[in-house]
Every structure is written in structure tokens, then in C-alpha cells.
Write a protein that holds these residues in place. Structure first.
Motif, mmCIF file in Angstrom:
data_model
loop_
_atom_site.group_PDB
_atom_site.id
_atom_site.type_symbol
_atom_site.label_atom_id
_atom_site.label_comp_id
_atom_site.label_asym_id
_atom_site.label_seq_id
_atom_site.Cartn_x
_atom_site.Cartn_y
_atom_site.Cartn_z
ATOM 1 N N UNK A 66 15.750 11.305 2.653
ATOM 2 C CA UNK A 66 15.315 10.865 3.979
ATOM 3 C C UNK A 66 14.470 9.598 3.973
ATOM 4 N N UNK A 67 14.083 9.116 2.796
ATOM 5 C CA UNK A 67 13.268 7.908 2.711
ATOM 6 C C UNK A 67 13.912 6.952 1.713
ATOM 7 N N UNK A 123 10.124 11.618 -12.136
ATOM 8 C CA UNK A 123 10.647 12.290 -10.961
ATOM 9 C C UNK A 123 9.632 12.115 -9.833
ATOM 10 N N UNK A 124 10.025 11.413 -8.770
ATOM 11 C CA UNK A 124 9.111 11.081 -7.672
ATOM 12 C C UNK A 124 9.276 12.091 -6.549
ATOM 13 N N UNK A 125 8.182 12.687 -6.154
ATOM 14 C CA UNK A 125 8.203 13.605 -5.020
ATOM 15 C C UNK A 125 8.171 12.810 -3.715
ATOM 16 N N UNK A 126 8.806 13.325 -2.678
ATOM 17 C CA UNK A 126 8.720 12.644 -1.383
ATOM 18 C C UNK A 126 7.272 12.517 -0.927
ATOM 19 N N UNK A 127 6.841 11.374 -0.442
ATOM 20 C CA UNK A 127 5.456 11.210 0.018
ATOM 21 C C UNK A 127 5.098 12.268 1.055
ATOM 22 N N UNK A 137 8.917 12.387 -33.962
ATOM 23 C CA UNK A 137 9.092 12.376 -32.503
ATOM 24 C C UNK A 137 7.993 13.151 -31.791
ATOM 25 N N UNK A 138 7.534 12.614 -30.685
ATOM 26 C CA UNK A 138 6.519 13.242 -29.855
ATOM 27 C C UNK A 138 7.021 13.300 -28.415
ATOM 28 N N UNK A 139 6.568 14.303 -27.678
ATOM 29 C CA UNK A 139 6.937 14.431 -26.271
ATOM 30 C C UNK A 139 5.717 14.870 -25.470
ATOM 31 N N UNK A 140 5.473 14.163 -24.357
ATOM 32 C CA UNK A 140 4.337 14.456 -23.499
ATOM 33 C C UNK A 140 4.822 14.694 -22.070
ATOM 34 N N UNK A 141 4.978 15.934 -21.658
ATOM 35 C CA UNK A 141 5.312 16.215 -20.258
ATOM 36 C C UNK A 141 4.051 16.288 -19.418
ATOM 37 N N UNK A 142 4.189 16.045 -18.142
ATOM 38 C CA UNK A 142 3.036 16.139 -17.259
ATOM 39 C C UNK A 142 3.379 15.654 -15.863
ATOM 40 N N UNK A 143 2.362 15.234 -15.136
ATOM 41 C CA UNK A 143 2.535 14.733 -13.776
ATOM 42 C C UNK A 143 1.630 13.524 -13.568
ATOM 43 N N UNK A 144 1.775 12.866 -12.417
ATOM 44 C CA UNK A 144 0.996 11.659 -12.169
ATOM 45 C C UNK A 144 0.725 11.492 -10.677
ATOM 46 N N UNK A 145 -0.343 10.768 -10.392
ATOM 47 C CA UNK A 145 -0.653 10.267 -9.049
ATOM 48 C C UNK A 145 -0.708 8.750 -9.131
ATOM 49 N N UNK A 146 -0.103 8.102 -8.153
ATOM 50 C CA UNK A 146 -0.045 6.632 -8.103
ATOM 51 C C UNK A 146 -0.592 6.202 -6.743
ATOM 52 N N UNK A 147 -1.720 5.512 -6.755
ATOM 53 C CA UNK A 147 -2.378 5.086 -5.516
ATOM 54 C C UNK A 147 -2.555 3.575 -5.560
ATOM 55 N N UNK A 192 0.859 -1.184 0.000
ATOM 56 C CA UNK A 192 0.000 0.000 0.000
ATOM 57 C C UNK A 192 0.890 1.228 0.000
ATOM 58 N N UNK A 193 0.794 2.025 -1.056
ATOM 59 C CA UNK A 193 1.641 3.208 -1.165
ATOM 60 C C UNK A 193 0.994 4.217 -2.104
ATOM 61 N N UNK A 194 1.161 5.482 -1.807
ATOM 62 C CA UNK A 194 0.675 6.573 -2.650
ATOM 63 C C UNK A 194 1.860 7.459 -3.014
ATOM 64 N N UNK A 195 2.040 7.693 -4.308
ATOM 65 C CA UNK A 195 3.144 8.495 -4.813
ATOM 66 C C UNK A 195 2.641 9.510 -5.828
ATOM 67 N N UNK A 196 3.384 10.599 -5.949
ATOM 68 C CA UNK A 196 3.102 11.623 -6.951
ATOM 69 C C UNK A 196 4.424 12.092 -7.539
ATOM 70 N N UNK A 197 4.356 12.685 -8.714
ATOM 71 C CA UNK A 197 5.588 13.183 -9.305
ATOM 72 C C UNK A 197 5.383 13.705 -10.707
ATOM 73 N N UNK A 198 6.489 13.955 -11.379
ATOM 74 C CA UNK A 198 6.500 14.436 -12.755
ATOM 75 C C UNK A 198 6.853 13.288 -13.695
ATOM 76 N N UNK A 199 6.309 13.356 -14.901
ATOM 77 C CA UNK A 199 6.594 12.335 -15.903
ATOM 78 C C UNK A 199 6.717 12.997 -17.267
#
Length: 232
Positions: free
Chosen positions: A202-203, A226-230, A92-102, A75-82
Motif C-alpha cells: 500500500x505504500x 525486511x522493512x515493516x510498513x510505517x 562465518x558469523x551471523x547476527x540476526x536482529x532488528x533496527x530503528x531508522x529515524x 524525514x522518515x522513520x522506519x523499523x524492521x528486521x536485519x
């Protein structure tokens, strides 16, 4: 004349007396050289075996035999940039954005956002059942989530692998899960080349991961995460 003759015999006698000493010194000198050469050869061989094959300067070092001891979290929840780079119709194509992982056991919810925060896709996986939701389109269902995302998004998102990779784990050939050391490294897993470029301070989680793979549908696919600290 006798003096000359005697002197000559005397010099010859001295030369005969010194020959054994010269021979002994020469033999000793040659022995010392051979000993030094053998010692140097052994040192060079030992240095080569110790250094082994070193990566090129500036390249991350690959480690596949040293695993870190950490506990996998079901069980983990993460957020970050992708950021995703791929090819569409040869361009070539490029898709920047962000994500939530639950993630909760076998149930997984992923939300992909545009750079402006708009929802691009919602992905749900419950056991063997997967669903993809996109605004303005009917939900899509499939048992193979990776194939579904490839067909609908146009690029591969290895969800099954990310369950392990986002926590710094890989799956071994026998199916066991192993934790990677907290270092800059490259490793192949499930057909993808992974680079763990940095780790959280720290984690015990990765901070930046690079994924690369050649595909028939989307050419070379490169995914930067790029994963942000929980909790941030």
C-alpha cells in the motif's frame, strides 16, 4: 507402322508442349521457397532482437533503465528486521536482529537490537560528524561513519547508501537520485549488489532488500533487510 510412327511423333510433340509449363512451375516453386526462407530468416532475427538476453530461470531480472516516479523523503522513520552474515577470522558469523531508522534531513539515528530486543548499538550522524554508542563502552566518534562501523562492529553497514536504498532510490554517477521500479530486480550501486526482492503493498517503499559485497576485512558480507510498513 505408320500408326506407331505417328504415335511416336505425337508423343514427342506433346512432350515439347509440356516442357515450358514444367519449367515455369519449377521456377515458381523455387521462387516461393526462396521467399519463404527469407521471410523466416527475418522473423527469427526480429524475435532475437526483441527477446534479447533473458535472465536464467528463477533469477531476478535486472532493470537499470526504467525508473519509477516517487518523491524522496528527507524525514522518515522506519523499523524492521536485519540479518548480517560475514566472516570473522576466517569463520562465518551471523547476527540476526532488528533496527530503528529515524532520519531528519542530514541528522540520522539508527538503533540495532538483538533478537531478544536488547540494544546492540546506537548510531548517530549529524552532518559530517558520526558517533557510535555500545553498552559498556565509551562513545566513538569519526567523520567516516562506514569506516567507524567496520572497525567497531566487525562488518560493513553502508549507512550512506541506505539513506537512498531503504526508500527504493539509487545514486547515479552524476550524484542525482533516481527511483527504482517496483519489481524484483538486481542492481549494483556504490560497490554493493542490491536485490529488491519485494515491495510494500500500500505504500511506495521496498519490503525486502538483499545487500552483498566482498570486503577485505570481513570477507563476503551479506545483509538481509525486511522493512515493516510505517506505523506498524
Amino acid at each position: 507402322m505408320k500408326i506407331v510412327t505417328v504415335a511416336g511423333h505425337s508423343n514427342n510433340r506433346h512432350r515439347h508442349q509440356h516442357q515450358p509449363e514444367s519449367t515455369t512451375m519449377t521456377q515458381g516453386y523455387r521462387f516461393a521457397l526462396r521467399t519463404a526462407a527469407c521471410t523466416l530468416s527475418l522473423l527469427l532475427l526480429n524475435a532475437c532482437s526483441t527477446l534479447g538476453a533473458r535472465p536464467a530461470l528463477g533469477q531476478p531480472e535486472t532493470h537499470t533503465d526504467a525508473f519509477d516516479q516517487r518523491i524522496y523523503q528527507d524525514d522518515i522513520s522506519l523499523s524492521g528486521k536485519i540479518s548480517v552474515r560475514y566472516e570473522k577470522k576466517g569463520k562465518p558469523e551471523q547476527l540476526p536482529g532488528s533496527f530503528d531508522w529515524d532520519q531528519h534531513g542530514t541528522t540520522l539515528h539508527i538503533t540495532l537490537f538483538s533478537p531478544l530486543g536488547q540494544t546492540v548499538a546506537r548510531i548517530t550522524q549529524e552532518g559530517q560528524r558520526a558517533m557510535l554508542e555500545q553498552d559498556g563502552q565509551a562513545p566513538r566518534y569519526a567523520q567516516d561513519l562506514d569506516e567507524l562501523l567496520q572497525d567497531r562492529l566487525g562488518w560493513a553497514l553502508p549507512v550512506a547508501g541506505l539513506r537512498d536504498w531503504l526508500q527504493g532510490f539509487i545514486r547515479q554517477a552524476d550524484g542525482t537520485r533516481r527511483g527504482l521500479p517496483r519489481i524484483d530486480q538486481q542492481i549494483e550501486n556504490d560497490g554493493w549488489l542490491l536485490r529488491y526482492a519485494s515491495w510494500q503493498q500500500d505504500i511506495n517503499l521496498p519490503k525486502r532488500i538483499e545487500l552483498n559485497r566482498d570486503t577485505t576485512q570481513a570477507g563476503h558480507v551479506s545483509i538481509s533487510i525486511f522493512i515493516q510498513p510505517p506505523g506498524n
